[in-house]
Design a protein around this motif. Structure first.
Motif, PDB file in Angstrom:
ATOM      1  N   GLU A 152       0.823  -0.993  -0.232  1.00  0.00           N
ATOM      2  CA  GLU A 152      -0.116  -0.154  -0.189  1.00  0.00           C
ATOM      3  C   GLU A 152       0.994   1.267   0.048  1.00  0.00           C
ATOM      4  N   GLN A 208      -3.707  -3.371  -4.893  1.00  0.00           N
ATOM      5  CA  GLN A 208      -4.100  -3.457  -4.132  1.00  0.00           C
ATOM      6  C   GLN A 208      -5.255  -5.121  -3.646  1.00  0.00           C
ATOM      7  N   ALA A 228      -2.926  -6.814  -1.854  1.00  0.00           N
ATOM      8  CA  ALA A 228      -2.998  -6.059  -0.038  1.00  0.00           C
ATOM      9  C   ALA A 228      -3.669  -6.816   0.607  1.00  0.00           C
ATOM     10  N   ASP A 229      -4.891  -6.765  -0.229  1.00  0.00           N
ATOM     11  CA  ASP A 229      -6.736  -6.419   0.837  1.00  0.00           C
ATOM     12  C   ASP A 229      -5.878  -8.496   1.076  1.00  0.00           C
TER      13      ASP A 229
END
Lengths: 358, 458
Positions: free
Chosen positions: B303, B321, B324-325
């Motif tokens: 992030e 993203q 990352a999630d």
């Protein structure tokens, strides 16, 4: 009525006639044939030839062969019409009263030889006109029929034209044929001299009489003519007229006047006879082409250009035949018997059969 | 009847002759029509080969029938006449005319004719009768063939020499150039914003062209607009490339994402997959708190890199993203002892993110390739068009009387005597050289050498 017998008779008689004529007349086969054709067809002939070629002999032979009375009229400038036709003479009857009696002239015969016809005056020449066409004679209002068959054979000399009276067109038209007798060749002259050393008399025998001749004439008339052959005869005649629709190119150039309708009649009539003489039962183009010259040569009047260019009527007729396009030659192998080849054969040929002659 | 049989026998000969004559004359007629047809095709330079052949054949067939029907069909009378030509002396034609006559003489004549017919066998038809018509037909066919060849020659000449058209006017030339630019931009797969901007530029160019007085002004504007379009396209490509390189560089700053950054920089799918596998393997042996900390750190690093990278492509940013999630989601309810379950959950999320990232990279890669193709096409089009030489000849139809830009330049050649300064003659020589370059066909390299020479002199 024509039947098988009349055809056989015709064939037989024609063979005999030619055979006999050849005993007295050497060569000139075309002249002899055309003369016989004219007799059978009932036409008159104008013979043109130098003296001594046998014109009189031919006529006398004809008289013998056909067993017909023969008269010779020598035409001279002082000959009168009455000398030809005859005239009325005054005779006394039994009671001594005078009356007219007709004295027939030499024309009252079957065969007339009018010798040197162009030497007589036109008035005398015209005395023959009625006789030739109508076969009658009118003297002082009385019309008398001539004997049948009646046949005039006139002669004229092509050399001595001085002091002569050319035949009028009307009279020329009455002759079916104009035949040219030429001088014999060496061989023929030799034969003539050899024959006449034996005898000058005609030796031909009679093989036909008047009735048979008339019967032959009737038979020949029945011969059919195909329509296009008849039309060809008409075209031949009309082609001699410069103004007609079928006038030939040579006619336009060299002819002044053309032949009359009598020429067309003569072509057909003579054509039938010729066909039958040659063993055919129809008239052919060759018949008409062969007869064209004798029939037309005296009926065509050439113009000045033809005279100056020495174009004869025979030349014109030949050219017309060529232009009409039916000048196919006649096949060889004539039906008629051949002429005797020597004087010794003259006696022996008479009794031969028809089969042998063929 | 006997004579009828005889005539029929000969009629068969004439029928054959009639058919042959009809065919010959029919073909002659067809050949004449064909000759005319091909001649018309030759003068109008139209290919009428099949039409002409069809017409020839049809006319030949119809004419043959007509000739036989009305000219050469033999009647019995015609047969009779032909037979008589063989020496029968009109016996046959007389027999035919009297065939319905029952008189004695007609019968005798028929019998005589039949006998004569029986004696001979005639050959009515002869080969030489066909000689003349065949020769004429042959000549007609040769003429037809000649006209066919002439037609083909004329048609081929018309193809090789297209019709001469009038030379286009200057406005037409410029309009053509503009149309070509529009066509290329229209067919290009670029984002809407860029496409709109490029359209706008071309539209403005179209509006400006009529306002210029000289050919040179128009050409200069077209050239500059074209270069601008090319530059924008090139910048767009660079931006796209930079977007990927930026995020790759940012990811390389962190230990947890360094491998991923290196893989992204290569644009290679296999490298990216290998990087994801490495990242999974890295945490596969970890347990408890260590696992939790590493996964959390990785999410934070991704992030942070995204936040620091400028102009990142949206699809790529969304894919990263998502990765990352996936890390965060896997450790959300983590308890020591749940490592296996955690890693399994993480693997599912990681795989999904991987697919998204690969798709984003692929899309980016395709976009860059298309833009590069577009750029190449534009450059090729411009080079191929004659009116886009590198250096433009002075226009011949320029009646404006405009003087050259440099008032010191003379338009006439000057004799070089070794004492005249080159600055005085440079401009005129430059113009002459450029005129010559545009009128001659030279390789591009040669042209560039000459231009460079004059630039060097300047």
């Amino acid at each position: 009525m024509v039947n098988e017998n009349s055809l056989k008779q015709f064939s037989k008689k024609s063979d005999l006639i030619f055979e006999q004529l050849k005993r007295d007349f050497i060569g000139q086969e075309e002249v002899v044939e055309n003369t016989v054709i004219a007799m059978i067809a009932g036409g008159n002939i104008l013979l043109e030839g130098v003296p001594g070629v046998g014109k009189t002999r031919l006529v006398r032979s004809l008289g013998r062969v056909f067993n017909l009375p023969f008269s010779r009229i020598q035409f001279t400038p002082d000959l009168m019409p009455a000398d030809v036709t005859g005239t009325n003479i005054i005779v006394k009857d039994d009671k001594g009263n005078s009356k007219f009696k007709f004295q027939p002239g030499p024309i009252f015969s079957n065969i007339i030889l009018a010798d040197e016809i162009n030497r007589a005056t036109p008035k005398t020449q015209s005395a023959l006109l009625e006789a030739m066409q109508e076969h009658t004679v009118t003297v002082m209002g009385d019309t008398m029929a001539l004997n049948e068959p009646f046949f005039v054979l006139a002669t004229q000399n092509p050399i001595e034209q001085d002091g002569t009276y050319p035949l009028p067109e009307a009279q020329m038209d009455r002759f079916m044929f104009k035949l040219l007798i030429t001088y014999p060749n060496l061989k023929e002259l030799n034969e003539i001299v050899s024959m006449t050393q034996i005898t000058m008399e005609e030796v031909a025998e009679s093989v036909c009489n008047a009735e048979e001749l008339l019967e032959m004439r009737k038979t020949a008339k029945e011969i059919p003519v195909a329509s296009e052959v008849q039309m060809y005869a008409m075209k031949l005649t009309m082609a001699t007229h410069p103004d007609s629709e079928v006038a030939a190119a040579v006619t336009h150039k060299y002819v002044r006047y053309g032949a009359s309708p009598r020429a067309a009649q003569a072509l057909i009539t003579a054509g039938k006879v010729r066909a039958l003489i040659n063993g055919r039962f129809n008239v052919s183009y060759a018949d008409l082409n062969t007869l064209a010259s004798p029939i037309l040569r005296h009926r065509i009047k050439p113009n000045f250009e033809a005279i100056t260019e020495h174009v004869s009527t025979d030349d014109i007729i030949k050219q017309i035949i060529k232009e009409l396009g039916h000048d196919t030659p006649e096949p060889t192998g004539n039906h008629r018997p051949q002429a005797p080849t020597s004087p010794d054969d003259v006696e022996g040929k008479t009794k031969k059969s028809k089969k042998d002659r063929k | 009847m006997k004579h009828e049989k005889q005539l029929q026998k000969y009629r068969a000969q004439l029928v054959r002759e009639g058919v042959l004559h009809s065919v010959i004359f029919g073909m002659l007629t067809g050949a004449v029509i064909g000759f005319i047809t091909f001649l018309v095709g030759a003068f109008t330079r139209t290919n009428v080969l099949w039409v002409g052949l069809a017409v020839t054949i049809v006319i030949a067939a119809v004419a043959s029938w007509l000739f036989y029907r009305f000219r050469f069909r033999p009647t019995i009378e015609a047969v009779a006449r032909r037979i008589d030509l063989n020496g029968l002396q009109e016996r046959t034609i007389t027999m035919v005319e009297l065939q319905h006559d029952d008189s004695f003489m007609a019968k005798v004549q028929r019998e005589n004719a039949t006998q004569e017919l029986s004696k001979h066998t005639f050959q009515l038809v002869h080969a030489k009768a066909f000689l003349k018509p065949l020769l004429v037909m042959l000549c007609a066919l040769i003429l037809m063939g000649g006209s066919l060849g002439f037609m083909i020659t004329q048609v081929n000449a018309a193809i090789d020499d297209p019709p001469i058209t009038d030379e286009p006017t200057d406005d037409e030339i410029f309009q053509e150039m503009i149309d070509e630019l529009l066509s290329i931009i229209n067919n290009a797969n670029i984002d809407v914003e860029l496409k709109s901007e490029l359209y706008g530029m071309v539209v403005d160019l179209e509006a400006r062209i009529p306002t210029y007085d000289t050919y040179m002004e128009k050409y200069t504007d077209v050239l500059e607009t074209r270069n601008e379009i090319l530059q924008l396209i090139e910048d767009n490509i660079l931006e796209l490339e930079d977007s990927l390189m930026n995020i790759a560089e940012e990811l390389q700053k962190y230990e947890t994402t360094e491998v991923l950054g290196l893989a992204l920089a290569t644009w290679d799918d296999d490298q990216i997959i290998a990087a994801f596998e490495y990242m999974y393997d890295r945490i596969d042996e970890l347990l408890g708190q260590e696992l939790y900390d590493d996964m959390l750190q990785t999410a934070i690093d991704i992030e942070t890199a995204l936040a620091d990278a400028a102009g990142t492509d949206e699809a790529m940013a969304a894919a990263l993203q998502q990765l990352a999630d996936a890390y965060r989601a896997a450790i959300e309810d983590f308890q020591p002892g749940d490592e296996t379950e955690t890693l399994d959950d993480f693997q599912v999320g990681q795989d999904a993110a991987l697919q998204e990232l690969l798709a984003a990279v692929q899309a980016l890669r395709e976009l860059v390739e298309e833009l590069m193709e577009l750029q190449e096409e534009l450059e090729e089009e411009i080079e191929q068009v004659d009116e886009f030489p590198m250096f433009l000849p002075w226009p011949e139809d320029d009646d404006s009387g405009e003087e050259p830009n440099d008032p010191d330049t003379t338009s006439e050649n000057m004799v070089i005597d070794g004492e005249t300064p080159y600055e005085d003659v440079y401009d005129s020589y430059y113009e002459e050289a450029m005129d010559w370059l545009t009128s001659e066909s030279l390789p591009e390299e040669m042209r560039q050498i000459i231009e460079n020479y004059f630039d060097m002199l300047k």
